[in-house]
Design a protein around this motif. Structure first.
Motif, PDB file in Angstrom:
ATOM      1  N   HIS A   1       0.823  -1.206   0.000  1.00 50.91           N
ATOM      2  CA  HIS A   1       0.000   0.000   0.000  1.00 50.91           C
ATOM      3  C   HIS A   1       0.861   1.260   0.000  1.00 50.91           C
ATOM      4  CE1 HIS A   1      -3.160  -2.818   0.977  1.00 50.91           C
ATOM      5  NE2 HIS A   1      -2.459  -3.207   2.026  1.00 50.91           N
ATOM      6  N   ARG A   2       1.896   1.251   0.851  1.00 49.70           N
ATOM      7  CA  ARG A   2       2.762   2.437   0.904  1.00 49.70           C
ATOM      8  C   ARG A   2       3.557   2.588  -0.387  1.00 49.70           C
ATOM      9  NH1 ARG A   2       8.124   3.827   3.888  1.00 49.70           N
ATOM     10  NH2 ARG A   2       8.105   6.093   3.695  1.00 49.70           N
ATOM     11  N   MET A   3       3.975   1.476  -0.980  1.00 52.02           N
ATOM     12  CA  MET A   3       4.731   1.566  -2.227  1.00 52.02           C
ATOM     13  C   MET A   3       3.872   2.148  -3.351  1.00 52.02           C
ATOM     14  SD  MET A   3       7.715   0.647  -1.404  1.00 52.02           S
ATOM     15  CE  MET A   3       7.280   1.495   0.131  1.00 52.02           C
ATOM     16  N   ARG A   4       2.636   1.720  -3.428  1.00 54.99           N
ATOM     17  CA  ARG A   4       1.745   2.279  -4.452  1.00 54.99           C
ATOM     18  C   ARG A   4       1.498   3.764  -4.230  1.00 54.99           C
ATOM     19  NH1 ARG A   4      -2.328  -2.905  -4.182  1.00 54.99           N
ATOM     20  NH2 ARG A   4      -1.338  -4.161  -5.828  1.00 54.99           N
ATOM     21  N   GLN A   5       1.400   4.148  -2.968  1.00 57.24           N
ATOM     22  CA  GLN A   5       1.201   5.557  -2.639  1.00 57.24           C
ATOM     23  C   GLN A   5       2.400   6.384  -3.072  1.00 57.24           C
ATOM     24  OE1 GLN A   5       0.879   6.229   1.557  1.00 57.24           O
ATOM     25  NE2 GLN A   5       0.196   8.346   1.345  1.00 57.24           N
ATOM     26  N   LEU A   6       3.598   5.880  -2.811  1.00 57.20           N
ATOM     27  CA  LEU A   6       4.817   6.609  -3.154  1.00 57.20           C
ATOM     28  C   LEU A   6       5.062   6.653  -4.663  1.00 57.20           C
ATOM     29  CD1 LEU A   6       7.144   5.203  -0.361  1.00 57.20           C
ATOM     30  CD2 LEU A   6       6.575   7.615  -0.663  1.00 57.20           C
ATOM     31  N   LEU A   7       4.832   5.535  -5.324  1.00 60.20           N
ATOM     32  CA  LEU A   7       5.173   5.409  -6.741  1.00 60.20           C
ATOM     33  C   LEU A   7       4.125   6.008  -7.673  1.00 60.20           C
ATOM     34  CD1 LEU A   7       6.526   1.789  -6.490  1.00 60.20           C
ATOM     35  CD2 LEU A   7       7.862   3.709  -7.373  1.00 60.20           C
ATOM     36  N   GLU A   8       2.914   6.131  -7.189  1.00 64.26           N
ATOM     37  CA  GLU A   8       1.818   6.684  -7.983  1.00 64.26           C
ATOM     38  C   GLU A   8       1.694   5.944  -9.321  1.00 64.26           C
ATOM     39  OE1 GLU A   8       2.262  10.928  -8.177  1.00 64.26           O
ATOM     40  OE2 GLU A   8       2.281  11.160  -5.990  1.00 64.26           O
ATOM     41  N   HIS A   9       1.780   6.653 -10.444  1.00 64.23           N
ATOM     42  CA  HIS A   9       1.569   6.037 -11.758  1.00 64.23           C
ATOM     43  C   HIS A   9       2.693   5.095 -12.174  1.00 64.23           C
ATOM     44  CE1 HIS A   9       4.121   9.513 -12.514  1.00 64.23           C
ATOM     45  NE2 HIS A   9       4.441   9.002 -13.690  1.00 64.23           N
ATOM     46  N   LEU A  10       3.796   5.121 -11.442  1.00 61.52           N
ATOM     47  CA  LEU A  10       4.921   4.242 -11.789  1.00 61.52           C
ATOM     48  C   LEU A  10       4.827   2.864 -11.141  1.00 61.52           C
ATOM     49  CD1 LEU A  10       7.933   6.736 -11.563  1.00 61.52           C
ATOM     50  CD2 LEU A  10       6.571   6.115 -13.568  1.00 61.52           C
ATOM     51  N   ALA A  11       3.846   2.650 -10.279  1.00 62.61           N
ATOM     52  CA  ALA A  11       3.756   1.394  -9.541  1.00 62.61           C
ATOM     53  C   ALA A  11       3.670   0.179 -10.462  1.00 62.61           C
ATOM     54  CB  ALA A  11       2.556   1.425  -8.601  1.00 62.61           C
ATOM     55  N   SER A  12       2.990   0.328 -11.597  1.00 64.98           N
ATOM     56  CA  SER A  12       2.830  -0.812 -12.509  1.00 64.98           C
ATOM     57  C   SER A  12       4.069  -1.044 -13.368  1.00 64.98           C
ATOM     58  CB  SER A  12       1.618  -0.592 -13.419  1.00 64.98           C
ATOM     59  OG  SER A  12       1.798   0.566 -14.219  1.00 64.98           O
ATOM     60  N   ARG A  13       5.029  -0.131 -13.306  1.00 73.09           N
ATOM     61  CA  ARG A  13       6.224  -0.258 -14.131  1.00 73.09           C
ATOM     62  C   ARG A  13       7.388  -0.923 -13.402  1.00 73.09           C
ATOM     63  NH1 ARG A  13       7.917   4.862 -17.517  1.00 73.09           N
ATOM     64  NH2 ARG A  13       9.336   3.222 -18.243  1.00 73.09           N
ATOM     65  N   VAL A  14       7.214  -1.176 -12.120  1.00 64.40           N
ATOM     66  CA  VAL A  14       8.283  -1.812 -11.345  1.00 64.40           C
ATOM     67  C   VAL A  14       7.739  -3.090 -10.724  1.00 64.40           C
ATOM     68  CG1 VAL A  14       9.274   0.448 -10.832  1.00 64.40           C
ATOM     69  CG2 VAL A  14       7.763  -0.640  -9.170  1.00 64.40           C
ATOM     70  N   VAL A  15       8.641  -3.964 -10.334  1.00 59.28           N
ATOM     71  CA  VAL A  15       8.264  -5.169  -9.589  1.00 59.28           C
ATOM     72  C   VAL A  15       8.467  -4.870  -8.111  1.00 59.28           C
ATOM     73  CG1 VAL A  15       8.777  -7.595  -9.173  1.00 59.28           C
ATOM     74  CG2 VAL A  15       8.856  -6.681 -11.496  1.00 59.28           C
ATOM     75  N   LEU A  16       7.477  -5.189  -7.293  1.00 63.94           N
ATOM     76  CA  LEU A  16       7.522  -4.889  -5.875  1.00 63.94           C
ATOM     77  C   LEU A  16       7.738  -6.168  -5.075  1.00 63.94           C
ATOM     78  CD1 LEU A  16       4.492  -2.435  -5.746  1.00 63.94           C
ATOM     79  CD2 LEU A  16       6.917  -1.829  -5.688  1.00 63.94           C
ATOM     80  N   VAL A  17       8.869  -6.232  -4.398  1.00 64.22           N
ATOM     81  CA  VAL A  17       9.150  -7.316  -3.456  1.00 64.22           C
ATOM     82  C   VAL A  17       8.976  -6.710  -2.073  1.00 64.22           C
ATOM     83  CG1 VAL A  17      10.876  -8.946  -2.608  1.00 64.22           C
ATOM     84  CG2 VAL A  17      10.712  -8.464  -5.057  1.00 64.22           C
ATOM     85  N   VAL A  18       7.806  -6.922  -1.471  1.00 65.19           N
ATOM     86  CA  VAL A  18       7.461  -6.230  -0.234  1.00 65.19           C
ATOM     87  C   VAL A  18       7.495  -7.190   0.946  1.00 65.19           C
ATOM     88  CG1 VAL A  18       6.074  -4.530  -1.486  1.00 65.19           C
ATOM     89  CG2 VAL A  18       4.973  -6.592  -0.571  1.00 65.19           C
ATOM     90  N   ALA A  19       7.315  -6.603   2.142  1.00 57.73           N
ATOM     91  CA  ALA A  19       7.337  -7.400   3.382  1.00 57.73           C
ATOM     92  C   ALA A  19       8.612  -8.242   3.458  1.00 57.73           C
ATOM     93  CB  ALA A  19       6.093  -8.282   3.486  1.00 57.73           C
ATOM     94  N   ASN A  20       9.732  -7.623   3.089  1.00 65.54           N
ATOM     95  CA  ASN A  20      11.040  -8.287   3.137  1.00 65.54           C
ATOM     96  C   ASN A  20      11.058  -9.597   2.363  1.00 65.54           C
ATOM     97  OD1 ASN A  20      12.743  -6.515   4.820  1.00 65.54           O
ATOM     98  ND2 ASN A  20      11.206  -6.927   6.382  1.00 65.54           N
ATOM     99  N   GLY A  21      10.475  -9.577   1.173  1.00 68.46           N
ATOM    100  CA  GLY A  21      10.536 -10.733   0.287  1.00 68.46           C
ATOM    101  C   GLY A  21       9.333 -11.639   0.335  1.00 68.46           C
ATOM    102  N   ALA A  22       8.442 -11.437   1.304  1.00 61.91           N
ATOM    103  CA  ALA A  22       7.335 -12.375   1.497  1.00 61.91           C
ATOM    104  C   ALA A  22       6.255 -12.268   0.423  1.00 61.91           C
ATOM    105  CB  ALA A  22       6.704 -12.173   2.869  1.00 61.91           C
ATOM    106  N   ARG A  23       6.106 -11.087  -0.184  1.00 62.28           N
ATOM    107  CA  ARG A  23       5.083 -10.923  -1.210  1.00 62.28           C
ATOM    108  C   ARG A  23       5.673 -10.221  -2.423  1.00 62.28           C
ATOM    109  NH1 ARG A  23       2.367 -11.273   3.405  1.00 62.28           N
ATOM    110  NH2 ARG A  23       2.686  -9.186   4.237  1.00 62.28           N
ATOM    111  N   ILE A  24       5.320 -10.711  -3.599  1.00 63.41           N
ATOM    112  CA  ILE A  24       5.869 -10.182  -4.844  1.00 63.41           C
ATOM    113  C   ILE A  24       4.723  -9.750  -5.753  1.00 63.41           C
ATOM    114  CG2 ILE A  24       7.322 -10.650  -6.854  1.00 63.41           C
ATOM    115  CD1 ILE A  24       8.695 -12.855  -5.215  1.00 63.41           C
ATOM    116  N   PHE A  25       4.816  -8.523  -6.245  1.00 64.59           N
ATOM    117  CA  PHE A  25       3.824  -7.978  -7.160  1.00 64.59           C
ATOM    118  C   PHE A  25       4.493  -7.614  -8.484  1.00 64.59           C
ATOM    119  CE2 PHE A  25       2.034  -7.389  -3.020  1.00 64.59           C
ATOM    120  CZ  PHE A  25       0.652  -7.432  -3.185  1.00 64.59           C
ATOM    121  N   GLU A  26       3.913  -8.072  -9.579  1.00 69.01           N
ATOM    122  CA  GLU A  26       4.364  -7.709 -10.914  1.00 69.01           C
ATOM    123  C   GLU A  26       3.171  -7.167 -11.678  1.00 69.01           C
ATOM    124  OE1 GLU A  26       7.037  -9.545 -14.589  1.00 69.01           O
ATOM    125  OE2 GLU A  26       6.067 -10.903 -13.179  1.00 69.01           O
TER     126      GLU A  26
END
Length: 249
Positions: free
Chosen positions: A49-74
């Motif tokens: 949630h915080r990453m999407r807030q920070l990245l705004e429109h760029l969130a879909s252009r990066v891969v997010l490895v959040v919760a110290n590796g526990a969850r991955i979003f592409e």
């Protein structure tokens, strides 16, 4: 070996000391990386949630490895998740019983964060704007008691910066998440360039072929790095990537 994956921590690394991103500058870097078929991964102890807030429109252009590796979003979609079993959560809750508010103890999951009523997060203003702090509190679920819905050598605590401690399941960390992506994309660890500043970045830096510790990093983080980047207050990640991309042509 050609670099094909850039992985960076957020707090204390890509973010400035106020917890902000230079989105126009980052977007230019992403454009250049796309031209070279290089993937950009954000590996963080934060939740999505915080990453999407920070990245705004760029969130879909990066891969997010959040919760110290526990969850991955592409492409902004969850592709992999690793969670604790209820017994492990129960042990952690027993360990912190009676001091949940004092320690600002948060249990995070797929449906957000859960904290005990009365908890006040005292240091958020150091790295979040007032608007971010308001949204942070809105995403927290304040409950009377924390229950599963120590540790037996199966979890460990590491510093993640700003005085925070992350409790990690043994074997699950940022490098674990990156290794899952390497398998998915048929890449090798030597093809990673990584940036970090805190203890929860150590495994990621040890994995990477080129490992940058920030100038503001802890000494034990610098000890495992192969190079040093300017501090996050000097936009060190941006500087290194821009210079590297210019040299690469």
């Amino acid at each position: 070996m050609t670099i094909k994956l850039i992985a960076t921590d957020m707090d204390g690394t890509l973010l400035d000391p106020r917890g902000q991103l230079d989105l126009p500058r980052l977007e230019k870097i992403l454009d250049l990386l796309d031209q070279r078929d290089i993937r950009f991964v954000i590996a963080t102890g934060n939740e999505v949630h915080r990453m999407r807030q920070l990245l705004e429109h760029l969130a879909s252009r990066v891969v997010l490895v959040v919760a110290n590796g526990a969850r991955i979003f592409e492409n902004n979609k969850l592709i992999q998740a690793q969670t604790w079993d209820d017994a492990m959560v129960d042990k952690a809750l027993v360990h912190f019983k009676g001091r949940e508010c004092r320690d600002q103890f948060v249990v995070t999951g797929m449906k957000g964060g859960f904290v005990k009523k009365g908890t006040v997060f005292t240091d958020l203003e150091k790295f979040m704007t007032p608007e971010m702090i308001e949204k942070f509190y809105q995403r927290m679920n304040f409950v009377e008691d924390l229950q599963a819905d120590l540790f037996d050598g199966r979890v460990r605590a590491v510093s993640s910066g700003y005085g925070c401690i992350d409790i990690l399941q043994a074997g699950i960390h940022k490098a674990w998440g990156l290794e899952e992506l390497l398998k998915r994309w048929d890449l090798t660890s030597e093809q990673i360039m990584a940036f970090g500043d805190s203890e929860n970045d150590v495994e990621m830096l040890e994995l990477a072929g080129i490992a940058y510790a920030m100038e503001n990093a802890a000494d034990n983080v610098k000890a495992v790095a192969t190079a040093l980047a300017p501090a996050n207050s000097q936009a060190g990640v941006y500087q290194v990537l821009e210079n590297w991309l210019e040299k690469e042509g």
